[in-house]
Design a protein around this motif. Structure first.
Motif, mmCIF file in Angstrom:
data_model
loop_
_atom_site.group_PDB
_atom_site.id
_atom_site.type_symbol
_atom_site.label_atom_id
_atom_site.label_comp_id
_atom_site.label_asym_id
_atom_site.label_seq_id
_atom_site.Cartn_x
_atom_site.Cartn_y
_atom_site.Cartn_z
ATOM 1 N N ASN A 54 -2.954 -5.609 -21.278
ATOM 2 C CA ASN A 54 -3.964 -4.693 -21.781
ATOM 3 C C ASN A 54 -5.100 -4.538 -20.772
ATOM 4 O OD1 ASN A 54 -6.521 -3.992 -23.381
ATOM 5 N ND2 ASN A 54 -4.909 -3.627 -24.905
ATOM 6 N N GLY A 55 -5.595 -5.653 -20.260
ATOM 7 C CA GLY A 55 -6.698 -5.593 -19.297
ATOM 8 C C GLY A 55 -6.320 -4.893 -18.008
ATOM 9 N N VAL A 56 -5.132 -5.201 -17.495
ATOM 10 C CA VAL A 56 -4.650 -4.550 -16.269
ATOM 11 C C VAL A 56 -4.494 -3.053 -16.507
ATOM 12 C CG1 VAL A 56 -2.643 -4.335 -14.749
ATOM 13 C CG2 VAL A 56 -3.575 -6.597 -15.270
ATOM 14 N N SER A 57 -3.919 -2.676 -17.643
ATOM 15 C CA SER A 57 -3.720 -1.254 -17.938
ATOM 16 C C SER A 57 -5.039 -0.519 -18.086
ATOM 17 C CB SER A 57 -2.871 -1.089 -19.205
ATOM 18 O OG SER A 57 -1.574 -1.599 -18.988
ATOM 19 N N ALA A 85 0.834 -1.204 0.000
ATOM 20 C CA ALA A 85 0.000 0.000 0.000
ATOM 21 C C ALA A 85 0.870 1.256 0.000
ATOM 22 C CB ALA A 85 -0.942 0.001 1.205
ATOM 23 N N GLN A 86 1.952 1.242 0.771
ATOM 24 C CA GLN A 86 2.866 2.387 0.782
ATOM 25 C C GLN A 86 3.503 2.594 -0.591
ATOM 26 O OE1 GLN A 86 5.753 2.071 3.942
ATOM 27 N NE2 GLN A 86 4.189 2.025 5.530
ATOM 28 N N LEU A 87 3.942 1.501 -1.211
ATOM 29 C CA LEU A 87 4.552 1.590 -2.538
ATOM 30 C C LEU A 87 3.570 2.176 -3.550
ATOM 31 C CD1 LEU A 87 6.813 1.018 -4.596
ATOM 32 C CD2 LEU A 87 5.895 -1.301 -4.799
ATOM 33 N N LEU A 88 2.348 1.662 -3.563
ATOM 34 C CA LEU A 88 1.353 2.159 -4.507
ATOM 35 C C LEU A 88 0.965 3.603 -4.200
ATOM 36 C CD1 LEU A 88 -0.767 -1.084 -4.821
ATOM 37 C CD2 LEU A 88 0.647 -0.054 -6.613
ATOM 38 N N SER A 89 0.952 3.985 -2.927
ATOM 39 C CA SER A 89 0.613 5.364 -2.548
ATOM 40 C C SER A 89 1.648 6.357 -3.050
ATOM 41 C CB SER A 89 0.511 5.485 -1.022
ATOM 42 O OG SER A 89 -0.593 4.765 -0.532
ATOM 43 N N LYS A 90 2.922 5.993 -2.987
ATOM 44 C CA LYS A 90 3.984 6.936 -3.368
ATOM 45 C C LYS A 90 4.317 6.876 -4.858
ATOM 46 C CE LYS A 90 7.913 3.998 -2.046
ATOM 47 N NZ LYS A 90 9.002 3.823 -1.102
ATOM 48 N N THR A 91 3.688 5.975 -5.591
ATOM 49 C CA THR A 91 3.928 5.830 -7.029
ATOM 50 C C THR A 91 2.935 6.689 -7.802
ATOM 51 O OG1 THR A 91 4.777 3.583 -6.759
ATOM 52 C CG2 THR A 91 3.969 4.186 -8.941
ATOM 53 N N LYS A 92 3.453 7.421 -8.780
ATOM 54 C CA LYS A 92 2.586 8.235 -9.627
ATOM 55 C C LYS A 92 2.663 7.779 -11.088
ATOM 56 C CE LYS A 92 1.476 12.957 -10.925
ATOM 57 N NZ LYS A 92 1.852 14.358 -10.885
ATOM 58 N N ARG A 93 3.876 7.678 -11.618
ATOM 59 C CA ARG A 93 4.055 7.334 -13.032
ATOM 60 C C ARG A 93 4.566 5.904 -13.173
ATOM 61 N NH1 ARG A 93 6.554 12.735 -13.085
ATOM 62 N NH2 ARG A 93 5.034 14.159 -13.992
ATOM 63 N N VAL A 94 3.819 5.097 -13.935
ATOM 64 C CA VAL A 94 4.158 3.688 -14.124
ATOM 65 C C VAL A 94 4.374 3.416 -15.612
ATOM 66 C CG1 VAL A 94 3.351 1.307 -13.878
ATOM 67 C CG2 VAL A 94 2.783 3.006 -12.120
ATOM 68 N N ALA A 95 5.525 2.827 -15.925
ATOM 69 C CA ALA A 95 5.789 2.375 -17.295
ATOM 70 C C ALA A 95 5.418 0.897 -17.376
ATOM 71 C CB ALA A 95 7.256 2.568 -17.643
ATOM 72 N N VAL A 96 4.508 0.572 -18.273
ATOM 73 C CA VAL A 96 4.077 -0.805 -18.481
ATOM 74 C C VAL A 96 4.888 -1.361 -19.652
ATOM 75 C CG1 VAL A 96 2.128 -2.334 -18.991
ATOM 76 C CG2 VAL A 96 1.766 -0.245 -17.628
ATOM 77 N N VAL A 97 5.851 -2.222 -19.319
ATOM 78 C CA VAL A 97 6.739 -2.792 -20.339
ATOM 79 C C VAL A 97 6.158 -4.114 -20.809
ATOM 80 C CG1 VAL A 97 9.058 -3.666 -20.817
ATOM 81 C CG2 VAL A 97 8.755 -1.665 -19.337
ATOM 82 N N GLY A 98 5.905 -4.191 -22.122
ATOM 83 C CA GLY A 98 5.309 -5.396 -22.683
ATOM 84 C C GLY A 98 3.815 -5.252 -22.885
ATOM 85 N N ILE A 99 3.331 -4.013 -22.930
ATOM 86 C CA ILE A 99 1.910 -3.770 -23.184
ATOM 87 C C ILE A 99 1.529 -4.380 -24.529
ATOM 88 C CG2 ILE A 99 2.387 -1.500 -24.227
ATOM 89 C CD1 ILE A 99 -0.757 -2.292 -22.177
ATOM 90 N N SER A 100 0.341 -4.944 -24.599
ATOM 91 C CA SER A 100 -0.176 -5.508 -25.842
ATOM 92 C C SER A 100 -1.392 -4.705 -26.288
ATOM 93 C CB SER A 100 -0.588 -6.965 -25.622
ATOM 94 O OG SER A 100 -1.216 -7.478 -26.789
#
Length: 145
Positions: A35-38, A12-27
């Motif tokens: 794709n569904g998760v994104s 929860a702490q990690l997700l709270s302090k995260t703002k920008r996420v790079a999704v590597v391997g997006i389809s």
């Protein structure tokens, strides 16, 4: 201190302090987990998503970059949707761009890459789905500016 994150509180702490996420391997295929998760994260989270797949130029209405280094903004987390043999190279790229954390998706484990990331100062979540954990811990996540 960087570490492999395992507890709900740490996630929860990690997700709270995260703002920008790079999704590597997006389809661009809707039936693929990346794709569904994104799509879910775009609708239901505070996270700004950046997509990385050298075979695509856009996905889910957003630009898609050839590599992490091509993303014009600083990235907090690199979410890896690639086969285990590709993880070491992605971790190297994440370290090179100054990412703060790595998320290795559910079903994927690479202890050596996780250790390398931690030793380089990154937190690591491994063998977990970011959508499942975000949804499950939503009441404990407090986005930070």
């Amino acid at each position: 201190m960087s570490k492999v994150i395992t507890s709900d509180n740490e996630l929860a702490q990690l997700l709270s302090k995260t703002k920008r996420v790079a999704v590597v391997g997006i389809s661009d295929k809707e039936d693929r987990p990346s794709n569904g998760v994104s799509r879910w994260l775009m609708r239901n989270s505070h996270l700004e998503l950046y997509f990385v797949n050298p075979a695509l130029t856009t996905v889910l209405g957003q630009p898609c970059y050839a590599s992490l280094a091509d993303i014009p903004d600083p990235i907090d987390m690199v979410d890896i949707f690639r086969k285990v043999s590709d993880i070491p190279a992605v971790v190297d790229e994440a370290i090179a761009i100054g990412a703060k954390s790595i998320w290795i998706q559910l079903g994927l484990v690479d202890e050596a890459s996780a250790t390398r990331a931690v030793n380089a100062g990154l937190d690591v979540a491994m063998d977990l789905c970011i959508k499942v954990e975000y949804e499950r811990l939503a009441n404990s996540i407090s986005p930070q500016e």
